[in-house]
Design a protein around this motif. Structure first.
Motif, short mmCIF file in Angstrom:
data_model
loop_
_atom_site.label_atom_id
_atom_site.label_comp_id
_atom_site.label_asym_id
_atom_site.label_seq_id
_atom_site.Cartn_x
_atom_site.Cartn_y
_atom_site.Cartn_z
N ILE A 27 -34.81 -58.98 16.24
CA ILE A 27 -35.03 -57.55 16.01
C ILE A 27 -34.24 -56.74 17.03
CG2 ILE A 27 -36.77 -55.71 15.97
CD1 ILE A 27 -37.13 -57.66 13.70
N THR A 28 -33.57 -55.70 16.56
CA THR A 28 -32.94 -54.75 17.48
C THR A 28 -33.74 -53.44 17.44
OG1 THR A 28 -30.90 -53.60 18.05
CG2 THR A 28 -31.31 -53.90 15.71
N LEU A 29 -33.71 -52.70 18.53
CA LEU A 29 -34.54 -51.50 18.66
C LEU A 29 -33.75 -50.21 18.44
CD1 LEU A 29 -36.52 -52.58 21.88
CD2 LEU A 29 -37.06 -53.07 19.49
N VAL A 30 -32.43 -50.31 18.26
CA VAL A 30 -31.58 -49.13 18.21
C VAL A 30 -30.88 -49.03 16.86
CG1 VAL A 30 -29.63 -47.97 19.33
CG2 VAL A 30 -31.21 -49.34 20.71
N PRO A 31 -30.79 -47.84 16.22
CA PRO A 31 -31.43 -46.58 16.61
C PRO A 31 -32.93 -46.56 16.31
CG PRO A 31 -30.26 -46.28 14.56
CD PRO A 31 -29.99 -47.69 15.00
N VAL A 32 -33.34 -47.40 15.34
CA VAL A 32 -34.76 -47.63 15.08
C VAL A 32 -34.95 -49.15 14.98
CG1 VAL A 32 -35.23 -45.44 13.90
CG2 VAL A 32 -34.46 -47.43 12.57
N VAL A 33 -36.19 -49.60 15.03
CA VAL A 33 -36.47 -51.03 14.93
C VAL A 33 -36.01 -51.57 13.58
CG1 VAL A 33 -38.37 -52.71 14.74
CG2 VAL A 33 -38.44 -50.95 16.50
N HIS A 34 -35.19 -52.63 13.60
CA HIS A 34 -34.80 -53.30 12.35
C HIS A 34 -34.20 -54.67 12.66
CE1 HIS A 34 -30.94 -51.48 13.57
NE2 HIS A 34 -30.34 -52.43 12.82
N PRO A 35 -34.24 -55.59 11.71
CA PRO A 35 -33.66 -56.92 11.92
C PRO A 35 -32.15 -56.83 12.03
CG PRO A 35 -35.13 -56.87 10.00
CD PRO A 35 -34.86 -55.46 10.38
N VAL A 36 -31.55 -57.67 12.89
CA VAL A 36 -30.10 -57.55 13.13
C VAL A 36 -29.29 -57.84 11.86
CG1 VAL A 36 -30.15 -58.00 15.61
CG2 VAL A 36 -30.07 -59.93 14.02
N ASP A 37 -29.80 -58.70 10.99
CA ASP A 37 -29.07 -58.98 9.74
C ASP A 37 -29.61 -58.20 8.56
OD1 ASP A 37 -31.44 -60.24 9.12
OD2 ASP A 37 -30.53 -62.12 8.46
N GLY A 38 -30.52 -57.29 8.83
CA GLY A 38 -31.11 -56.47 7.76
C GLY A 38 -32.26 -57.13 7.02
N LEU A 39 -32.47 -58.45 7.24
CA LEU A 39 -33.49 -59.27 6.59
C LEU A 39 -33.08 -59.59 5.15
CD1 LEU A 39 -36.27 -60.63 7.10
CD2 LEU A 39 -37.33 -58.68 5.99
N LYS A 40 -32.61 -60.82 4.94
CA LYS A 40 -32.16 -61.27 3.63
C LYS A 40 -33.34 -61.94 2.90
CE LYS A 40 -27.92 -60.15 4.72
NZ LYS A 40 -26.96 -61.15 5.13
N VAL A 41 -33.70 -61.39 1.75
CA VAL A 41 -34.88 -61.85 1.01
C VAL A 41 -34.54 -61.95 -0.47
CG1 VAL A 41 -37.27 -61.31 0.36
CG2 VAL A 41 -36.48 -60.84 2.69
N LYS A 42 -35.04 -63.00 -1.11
CA LYS A 42 -34.90 -63.14 -2.58
C LYS A 42 -36.21 -62.74 -3.23
CE LYS A 42 -33.02 -64.45 -6.51
NZ LYS A 42 -33.79 -63.51 -7.31
N PHE A 43 -36.13 -61.83 -4.18
CA PHE A 43 -37.32 -61.36 -4.90
C PHE A 43 -37.35 -61.94 -6.31
CE2 PHE A 43 -37.36 -58.38 -1.50
CZ PHE A 43 -38.66 -57.92 -1.39
N PHE A 44 -38.55 -62.23 -6.78
CA PHE A 44 -38.76 -62.74 -8.13
C PHE A 44 -39.83 -61.89 -8.80
CE2 PHE A 44 -37.80 -66.15 -5.20
CZ PHE A 44 -36.75 -66.82 -5.80
N GLY A 45 -39.62 -61.54 -10.06
CA GLY A 45 -40.65 -60.81 -10.79
C GLY A 45 -41.78 -61.74 -11.18
#
Length: 368
Positions: A330-348
């Motif tokens: 997690i990086t704190l700048v400019p706001v808290v967020h994962p460094v890679d943006g968080l890669k996720v696969k979604f399924f309906g």
């Protein structure tokens, strides 16, 4: 004015529109054969929510996507050093702001001309009416500035918290299941479907465990680090005198990390806010994800409502899994967020919580 924009009645009217935007977005995520970058996509989602729900603009998706890209350029350069050179971040930010304001002016003019089919008063309606009540017709520049301020307030911090929410639900499947149990027990979730008409503001506010989950996300992953205040009266702190007129910064994150009321501060534990423990009830300023005092964040109730609606949809209609081997830092700048943006696969999911393949673009066009 802003108290009216975020009043209980206003939130009640926004809720069905927020649900539509979230449903539409999750459907799109689930239809994507690839994993998505959650942080980037939640930025799009919160921008869309601000434009379509908070401001009531009827902007086609293609134009909305173009505005989003311009808005990102504006945000990325908004804190640049004010050096006005041809290729400086400051110049890029100024150009993006000008382009953005042209797009907003067009949307405002269309909104003022087209009042048919309106079933709720959005924030811009309230802003315009408030001006009239005080005997002042707001100029187009004032409307554009107010619009930009509302988008800015709703955008980055809510996207950060939304990403943190999804990451914690991935890390703690037992929390997700406990959420589903609460939704079933309250008659909101039945046979894998959200019961029609069950998601009213009072119903959502009665979901105590959901409230605990959102509180814990905001405690452990507060989007911004702190805030600034001006010293109104000289005071002493730990043997140091702080003079009147100084600017001081208070740290939200350090307050949460060092507060004696929170046990095992590094552990994600929604139950700490449950009735048996109520760790946030001891003292006024141990828990302050939205700041504190008279200048606490005015949009906090809208932000929490959006996060709750997102959590309900995630628990009810989606299966999702991490697309990388490990969770990102997690990086704190400019706001808290994962460094890679968080890669996720979604399924309906269908009504029996079975994975399904969603349809084509015809399913995606819910307009607000």
């Amino acid at each position: 004015v802003f108290s009216k924009i975020f009043s209980h009645e206003a939130l009640e009217s926004y809720l069905p529109k927020i649900q539509l935007v979230i449903k539409d977005t999750l459907r799109a995520w689930s239809s994507n054969p690839e994993s998505i970058n959650v942080y980037h996509e939640t930025q799009k989602l919160t921008f869309r929510m601000a434009i379509r729900v908070l401001l009531g603009f009827r902007i086609p998706d293609e134009e909305l996507n173009r505005l989003f890209e311009v808005y990102q350029q504006f945000v990325e350069n908004v804190f640049s050093l004010p050096v006005d050179l041809p290729f400086s971040g400051y110049r890029r930010g100024i150009r993006a702001r000008e382009t953005l304001q042209k797009g907003l002016e067009k949307a405002i003019q269309e909104k003022l001309q087209n009042t048919q089919g309106k079933d709720y008063a959005d924030a811009l309606d309230i802003l315009i009416e408030s001006g009239k009540e005080h005997g002042k017709e707001l100029t187009m520049q004032e409307l554009k500035d107010g619009t930009l301020e509302l988008i800015f307030a709703a955008y980055a911090t809510t996207a950060s918290a939304s990403t943190s929410l999804i990451m914690q639900l991935l890390k703690h499947p037992q929390v997700l299941e406990k959420l589903r149990e609460e939704l079933r027990s309250k008659g909101i979730l039945h046979n894998g479907c959200i019961c029609e008409g069950s998601l009213r503001l009072d119903n959502i506010n009665s979901l105590h465990y959901l409230d605990c989950v959102i509180k814990e996300v905001l405690r452990l992953f507060t989007p911004i680090s702190g805030g600034y205040r001006t010293v109104l009266q000289t005071f002493e702190l730990d043997g140091f005198q702080i003079p009147k007129g100084w600017s001081v910064m208070y740290s939200i994150r350090d307050t949460h990390d060092t507060s004696p009321v929170f046990k095992d501060v590094d552990i994600f534990d929604p139950d700490r806010f449950g009735q048996g423990r109520s760790e946030d009830k001891e003292g006024r300023f141990h828990y302050l994800p939205f700041g504190g005092g008279v200048r606490t964040c005015l949009g906090k109730h809208l932000a929490k409502l959006f996060l709750k609606a997102l959590a309900i949809e995630l628990a009810s209609t989606s299966r999702f899994e991490l697309a990388t081997r490990t969770f990102p830092k997690i990086t704190l700048v400019p706001v808290v967020h994962p460094v890679d943006g968080l890669k996720v696969k979604f399924f309906g999911l269908d009504s029996n919580q079975n994975e399904i393949l969603t349809g084509t673009d015809a399913m995606l066009g819910a307009t607000v």
